[in-house]
Design an enzyme around this catalytic site. Structure first.
Site, short mmCIF file in Angstrom:
data_model
loop_
_atom_site.label_atom_id
_atom_site.label_comp_id
_atom_site.label_asym_id
_atom_site.label_seq_id
_atom_site.Cartn_x
_atom_site.Cartn_y
_atom_site.Cartn_z
N SER A 1 0.83 -1.19 0.00
CA SER A 1 0.00 0.00 0.00
C SER A 1 0.88 1.26 0.00
O SER A 1 1.67 1.44 -0.92
CB SER A 1 -0.98 -0.05 1.18
OG SER A 1 -2.00 0.92 1.04
N ASP B 1 -9.16 -4.10 -6.48
CA ASP B 1 -8.57 -3.25 -5.43
C ASP B 1 -8.49 -1.82 -5.95
O ASP B 1 -7.67 -1.50 -6.82
CB ASP B 1 -7.18 -3.78 -5.06
CG ASP B 1 -6.53 -2.98 -3.94
OD1 ASP B 1 -7.10 -1.95 -3.51
OD2 ASP B 1 -5.45 -3.38 -3.48
N HIS C 1 -8.12 -5.00 -0.74
CA HIS C 1 -6.86 -4.36 -0.37
C HIS C 1 -6.29 -4.93 0.93
O HIS C 1 -5.09 -4.84 1.17
CB HIS C 1 -7.05 -2.84 -0.23
CG HIS C 1 -5.76 -2.11 -0.14
ND1 HIS C 1 -4.85 -2.05 -1.17
CD2 HIS C 1 -5.21 -1.41 0.89
CE1 HIS C 1 -3.80 -1.34 -0.79
NE2 HIS C 1 -3.99 -0.95 0.45
#
Length: 196
Positions: A111, A163, A176
């Site tokens: 991320s 995602d 995610h």
């Protein structure tokens, strides 16, 4: 893969969220940047399952993991990645290359941590970039953007089609939060890139 999955299943609930092993000079050193608001310096969602898979695939005493200490705030994510974290990642990568001349360096992030890898690898010297054996990115908001110093053949990105973070939309959904399922293929990719 059945035996590997069974071994990993036993280990998935036994992991620290802080890893500071840079000085151990193992054959492989992973420098990992956690995602936004995760605990410690490697988080719990993606990093530890990935490290556990690497431990099993590479074998005992082959892996050192160093987390990147940075704030991992939402504002950092919205800014395209924390600049301080990027500098820390670059500094750790240079330190690993200097301190452990035989280690094979793997950069990885989840991320916002993937954003930090994008920004940080651009700050390392060409000599150190040549020492990076692999880069593994999970849930990368900069998916599809080439890294400045590292050949694309050494890079593997895991992004679920659904995602939205991978589409640069600031929406965290269950996709995610599910990159632990990619721990084994990610570790297999690294194993193919390093010489053990």
């Amino acid at each position: 893969m059945g035996a590997l999955s069974a071994e990993l299943s036993k280990r998935q609930t036994d992991y620290p969220v802080i890893r500071n092993e840079l000085g151990e000079c193992k054959p492989v050193t992973v420098i990992f940047a956690r995602g936004t608001i995760e605990l410690g310096n490697v988080g719990s969602i993606t990093g530890p399952p990935f490290f556990n898979a690497l431990d099993v695939i590479l074998g005992p005493n082959k892996l050192a993991v160093q987390g990147v200490d940075y704030p991992a705030t939402i504002l950092g994510y919205l800014a395209g990645g924390d600049q301080g974290g990027a500098q820390t990642l670059a500094d750790l990568t240079e330190q690993a290359a200097r301190q452990c001349p035989d280690t094979q360096i793997v950069l990885s992030g989840y991320s916002q941590g993937a954003q930090v890898v994008h920004l940080g690898e651009a700050k390392i010297s060409p000599e150190t970039a040549a020492r990076v054996a692999a880069v593994v990115l999970f849930g990368d908001p900069k998916k599809g953007q080439a890294l400045k110093n590292i050949d694309e053949s050494k890079v593997k990105t895991f992004c679920f089609i659904a995602d939205l973070i991978c589409e640069a939309l600031p929406v965290v959904d269950t996709y995610h939060l599910s990159y632990a399922v990619n721990a084994i293929p990610a570790a297999q990719f690294v194993a193919e890139q390093v010489n053990i």
